[in-house]
Design a protein around this motif. Structure first.
Motif, PDB file in Angstrom:
ATOM      1  N   THR A 198      10.794  -2.486   3.013  1.00  0.00           N
ATOM      2  CA  THR A 198      10.154  -2.582   4.317  1.00  0.00           C
ATOM      3  C   THR A 198       9.746  -1.200   4.810  1.00  0.00           C
ATOM      4  OG1 THR A 198      10.395  -3.482   6.539  1.00  0.00           O
ATOM      5  CG2 THR A 198      12.322  -2.380   5.615  1.00  0.00           C
ATOM      6  N   VAL A 199       9.020  -1.178   5.926  1.00  0.00           N
ATOM      7  CA  VAL A 199       8.689   0.069   6.623  1.00  0.00           C
ATOM      8  C   VAL A 199       9.372   0.007   7.982  1.00  0.00           C
ATOM      9  CG1 VAL A 199       6.841   1.470   7.620  1.00  0.00           C
ATOM     10  CG2 VAL A 199       6.461   0.266   5.473  1.00  0.00           C
ATOM     11  N   LYS A 200      10.242   0.973   8.261  1.00  0.00           N
ATOM     12  CA  LYS A 200      10.946   1.052   9.541  1.00  0.00           C
ATOM     13  C   LYS A 200      10.948   2.492  10.025  1.00  0.00           C
ATOM     14  CE  LYS A 200      14.396  -2.578   8.984  1.00  0.00           C
ATOM     15  NZ  LYS A 200      15.840  -2.816   8.830  1.00  0.00           N
ATOM     16  N   GLU A 229       0.530  -0.223   3.314  1.00  0.00           N
ATOM     17  CA  GLU A 229      -0.177  -0.341   2.026  1.00  0.00           C
ATOM     18  C   GLU A 229       0.575   0.411   0.924  1.00  0.00           C
ATOM     19  OE1 GLU A 229      -4.276   1.435   0.279  1.00  0.00           O
ATOM     20  OE2 GLU A 229      -4.429   0.414   2.219  1.00  0.00           O
ATOM     21  N   LEU A 230       1.053   1.618   1.234  1.00  0.00           N
ATOM     22  CA  LEU A 230       1.802   2.418   0.267  1.00  0.00           C
ATOM     23  C   LEU A 230       3.116   1.728  -0.087  1.00  0.00           C
ATOM     24  CD1 LEU A 230       2.050   5.002  -1.400  1.00  0.00           C
ATOM     25  CD2 LEU A 230       3.032   6.110   0.613  1.00  0.00           C
ATOM     26  N   ALA A 231       3.804   1.169   0.920  1.00  0.00           N
ATOM     27  CA  ALA A 231       5.066   0.462   0.670  1.00  0.00           C
ATOM     28  C   ALA A 231       4.846  -0.746  -0.233  1.00  0.00           C
ATOM     29  CB  ALA A 231       5.699   0.026   1.988  1.00  0.00           C
ATOM     30  N   THR A 232       3.778  -1.490   0.009  1.00  0.00           N
ATOM     31  CA  THR A 232       3.475  -2.650  -0.829  1.00  0.00           C
ATOM     32  C   THR A 232       3.260  -2.230  -2.273  1.00  0.00           C
ATOM     33  OG1 THR A 232       2.464  -3.771   1.056  1.00  0.00           O
ATOM     34  CG2 THR A 232       1.885  -4.584  -1.136  1.00  0.00           C
ATOM     35  N   GLU A 233       2.537  -1.151  -2.465  1.00  0.00           N
ATOM     36  CA  GLU A 233       2.282  -0.660  -3.826  1.00  0.00           C
ATOM     37  C   GLU A 233       3.579  -0.192  -4.499  1.00  0.00           C
ATOM     38  OE1 GLU A 233      -0.688   2.496  -5.964  1.00  0.00           O
ATOM     39  OE2 GLU A 233      -1.215   1.679  -4.000  1.00  0.00           O
ATOM     40  N   ILE A 272      15.011   5.673   0.249  1.00  0.00           N
ATOM     41  CA  ILE A 272      14.303   5.977   1.487  1.00  0.00           C
ATOM     42  C   ILE A 272      13.221   7.023   1.194  1.00  0.00           C
ATOM     43  CG2 ILE A 272      14.526   6.750   3.883  1.00  0.00           C
ATOM     44  CD1 ILE A 272      16.295   4.331   3.302  1.00  0.00           C
ATOM     45  N   VAL A 273      11.993   6.756   1.652  1.00  0.00           N
ATOM     46  CA  VAL A 273      10.877   7.697   1.529  1.00  0.00           C
ATOM     47  C   VAL A 273      10.526   8.108   2.957  1.00  0.00           C
ATOM     48  CG1 VAL A 273       8.543   8.076   0.684  1.00  0.00           C
ATOM     49  CG2 VAL A 273      10.057   6.477  -0.510  1.00  0.00           C
ATOM     50  N   LYS A 274      10.754   9.390   3.273  1.00  0.00           N
ATOM     51  CA  LYS A 274      10.630   9.864   4.644  1.00  0.00           C
ATOM     52  C   LYS A 274       9.713  11.077   4.690  1.00  0.00           C
ATOM     53  CE  LYS A 274      13.847  12.240   7.624  1.00  0.00           C
ATOM     54  NZ  LYS A 274      15.246  12.510   7.860  1.00  0.00           N
ATOM     55  N   GLY A 275       8.930  11.194   5.754  1.00  0.00           N
ATOM     56  CA  GLY A 275       8.110  12.386   5.961  1.00  0.00           C
ATOM     57  C   GLY A 275       6.624  12.181   5.742  1.00  0.00           C
ATOM     58  N   ILE A 276       6.189  10.958   5.477  1.00  0.00           N
ATOM     59  CA  ILE A 276       4.763  10.689   5.304  1.00  0.00           C
ATOM     60  C   ILE A 276       4.172  10.440   6.690  1.00  0.00           C
ATOM     61  CG2 ILE A 276       3.046   9.142   4.310  1.00  0.00           C
ATOM     62  CD1 ILE A 276       5.016   8.595   2.044  1.00  0.00           C
ATOM     63  N   ASP A 277       3.098  11.138   7.015  1.00  0.00           N
ATOM     64  CA  ASP A 277       2.467  11.002   8.325  1.00  0.00           C
ATOM     65  C   ASP A 277       1.712   9.681   8.396  1.00  0.00           C
ATOM     66  OD1 ASP A 277       1.442  11.401  10.816  1.00  0.00           O
ATOM     67  OD2 ASP A 277       0.125  13.058  10.253  1.00  0.00           O
ATOM     68  N   SER A 278       2.165   8.786   9.258  1.00  0.00           N
ATOM     69  CA  SER A 278       1.580   7.448   9.331  1.00  0.00           C
ATOM     70  C   SER A 278       0.205   7.453   9.996  1.00  0.00           C
ATOM     71  CB  SER A 278       2.524   6.501  10.079  1.00  0.00           C
ATOM     72  OG  SER A 278       2.757   6.966  11.379  1.00  0.00           O
TER      73      SER A 278
END
Length: 104
Positions: free
Chosen positions: A70-72, A56-60, A43-49
């Motif tokens: 996924t992004v949830k 795009e970041l998740a795809t990379e 889990i990557v948490k805390g990035i300001d959307s």
């Protein structure tokens, strides 16, 4: 002389530094949760959307880690345990090393 000007920083679009500034201000936590059947999920948490495109970041990240995800709820979820790889990739993308924290 019809150069586009960034509304946030006031610089011409080619010189805009808004995304770099946003990357330095983030407090990102990268941790692993066990999901159904004991499968690990990073889990990557805390990035300001608002400032950074999470999709795009998740795809990379999915491409570099060779995994699904996924992004949830403003969090990036990657299948498998990829904490170290994700931290290194975020630092390469311009996030400061102090702002990326590994959890659990």
């Amino acid at each position: 002389m019809s150069e586009e000007v960034c509304p946030k920083c006031g610089l011409p679009s080619e010189l805009c530094v808004c995304e770099e500034i946003a990357k330095e201000d983030q407090r990102i936590k990268v941790y692993v949760e066990n999901r159904a059947y004991g499968k690990p999920m990073t889990i990557v948490k805390g990035i300001d959307s608002k400032d950074i495109d999470l999709n795009e970041l998740a795809t990379e990240l999915k491409t570099k880690c060779a995994c699904g995800g996924t992004v949830k709820n403003k969090k990036i979820e990657l299948q498998g345990d990829h904490k170290r790889k994700v931290k290194d990739m975020l630092i390469q993308k311009g996030f400061s090393e102090q702002s990326v924290v590994l959890g659990k």
